[in-house]
Design a protein around this motif. Structure first.
Motif, PDB file in Angstrom:
ATOM      1  N   LEU A 117     -54.733   3.198 -28.912  1.00  0.00           N
ATOM      2  CA  LEU A 117     -56.163   2.922 -28.805  1.00  0.00           C
ATOM      3  C   LEU A 117     -56.909   4.131 -28.244  1.00  0.00           C
ATOM      4  O   LEU A 117     -57.924   4.565 -28.809  1.00  0.00           O
ATOM      5  N   ILE A 118     -56.389   4.698 -27.177  1.00  0.00           N
ATOM      6  CA  ILE A 118     -57.006   5.889 -26.579  1.00  0.00           C
ATOM      7  C   ILE A 118     -56.963   7.059 -27.551  1.00  0.00           C
ATOM      8  O   ILE A 118     -57.949   7.786 -27.726  1.00  0.00           O
ATOM      9  N   SER A 136     -56.852   6.983 -30.838  1.00  0.00           N
ATOM     10  CA  SER A 136     -57.778   6.800 -31.962  1.00  0.00           C
ATOM     11  C   SER A 136     -59.228   7.047 -31.546  1.00  0.00           C
ATOM     12  O   SER A 136     -59.994   7.640 -32.306  1.00  0.00           O
ATOM     13  N   SER A 181     -47.290   3.258 -27.053  1.00  0.00           N
ATOM     14  CA  SER A 181     -47.775   1.898 -26.831  1.00  0.00           C
ATOM     15  C   SER A 181     -49.087   1.665 -27.577  1.00  0.00           C
ATOM     16  O   SER A 181     -49.714   2.600 -28.080  1.00  0.00           O
ATOM     17  N   PHE A 182     -49.484   0.405 -27.592  1.00  0.00           N
ATOM     18  CA  PHE A 182     -50.752   0.048 -28.219  1.00  0.00           C
ATOM     19  C   PHE A 182     -51.922   0.712 -27.510  1.00  0.00           C
ATOM     20  O   PHE A 182     -52.851   1.209 -28.150  1.00  0.00           O
ATOM     21  N   TRP A 183     -51.882   0.724 -26.169  1.00  0.00           N
ATOM     22  CA  TRP A 183     -52.991   1.301 -25.402  1.00  0.00           C
ATOM     23  C   TRP A 183     -53.106   2.804 -25.622  1.00  0.00           C
ATOM     24  O   TRP A 183     -54.205   3.343 -25.703  1.00  0.00           O
ATOM     25  N   THR A 184     -51.963   3.456 -25.752  1.00  0.00           N
ATOM     26  CA  THR A 184     -51.978   4.887 -26.057  1.00  0.00           C
ATOM     27  C   THR A 184     -52.571   5.115 -27.445  1.00  0.00           C
ATOM     28  O   THR A 184     -53.348   6.055 -27.644  1.00  0.00           O
ATOM     29  N   VAL A 222     -59.489  -1.964 -32.155  1.00  0.00           N
ATOM     30  CA  VAL A 222     -58.138  -2.522 -32.273  1.00  0.00           C
ATOM     31  C   VAL A 222     -57.571  -2.226 -33.657  1.00  0.00           C
ATOM     32  O   VAL A 222     -56.395  -1.863 -33.789  1.00  0.00           O
ATOM     33  N   ALA A 240     -56.390   1.301 -33.745  1.00  0.00           N
ATOM     34  CA  ALA A 240     -55.113   1.446 -33.041  1.00  0.00           C
ATOM     35  C   ALA A 240     -53.962   0.923 -33.903  1.00  0.00           C
ATOM     36  O   ALA A 240     -52.875   1.522 -33.929  1.00  0.00           O
TER      37      ALA A 240
END
Length: 114
Positions: A93-94, A96, A88-91, A68, A71
């Motif tokens: 995260l992926i 990173s 987005s945050f999820w993008t 986290v 990200a």
């Protein structure tokens, strides 16, 4: 010389990931080099502070909260560098996680690992 090689490798990987992931956009290779420099500086100066402040959460999650934090560093980089966008945050995260894995593999191949 190693620092320059690491920056160029990171810039190339950022550009590659921007072509593979739909939520990541990089304007040019020059922008990717700037992203690599800014990510390096954020990892040197800001990340240790975030890790220290979130140490209890990181301990409870057995280190998974570090993903986290990575990200968040990516999202902070998008605010600093123009021409670099993560949707987005999820993008982030992926992005990173994949960037870290590819950097490790590339540095191992080049013999530039720490």
């Amino acid at each position: 010389m190693k620092l320059l090689l690491r920056l160029l490798v990171t810039a190339a990987l950022v550009l590659l990931l921007s072509n593979l992931l739909t939520g990541v956009h990089v304007a040019s290779f020059g922008t990717a080099v700037i992203v690599a420099v800014v990510l390096g500086l954020l990892n040197i100066f800001i990340k240790p502070i975030l890790v220290l402040l979130t140490l209890p959460v990181t301990f409870v999650t057995l280190g998974l909260f570090l993903l986290v934090i990575n990200a968040i560093i990516i999202l902070l980089c998008t605010k600093i560098v123009g021409g670099f966008e993560v949707n987005s945050f999820w993008t982030a995260l992926i992005f990173s996680v994949i960037l870290s894995v590819l950097q490790s593999i590339t540095y191992k191949i080049l013999g530039d690992d720490k």
